[in-house]
Scaffold this motif. Structure first.
Motif: not given
Ligand SMILES: [Zn+2]
Length: 110
Positions: A83, A85-86
């Protein structure tokens, strides 16, 4: 199972098994602790009768179940992605998916 080095996870798995890879062998032994169970249920609201059944894997050894999950993902060549984002792994719904579905902020729902 990542599809790096242009080798499919299922091919890599077979290669590890055939070559007697020690790490593979170690975790493969955990499968002895896994049991297949089936539960039947007769729905109370089904006037026509019928029965539902669910088959699942059970074990007192968590690593055994995790290994089984991993092996099944490899065997199905199920891709994973990181991911953006994370930075955690997730199973993308398409090859262009960049983000997982984990909630970043429960207050905003982002
Ligand atoms: Zn994520």
């Amino acid at each position: 199972p990542r599809t790096e080095h242009s080798q499919r996870p299922s091919e890599l798995l077979v290669e590890l098994a055939e070559n007697g890879d020690p790490t593979y062998q170690k975790y493969h032994k955990l499968e002895d602790d896994i049991h297949i169970q089936t539960r039947y249920k007769r729905p109370a609201d089904n006037k026509k009768g019928g029965i539902s059944a669910a088959t699942f894997y059970a074990s007192d050894t968590l690593p055994a179940l995790l290994f089984l999950e991993f092996i099944q993902m490899c065997a199905q060549d199920l891709p994973v992605a990181v991911c953006e984002s994370c930075h955690r792994l997730f199973v993308p719904f398409s090859s262009r998916a960049k983000y997982c579905e984990r909630m970043l902020d429960p207050e905003t729902g982002a």
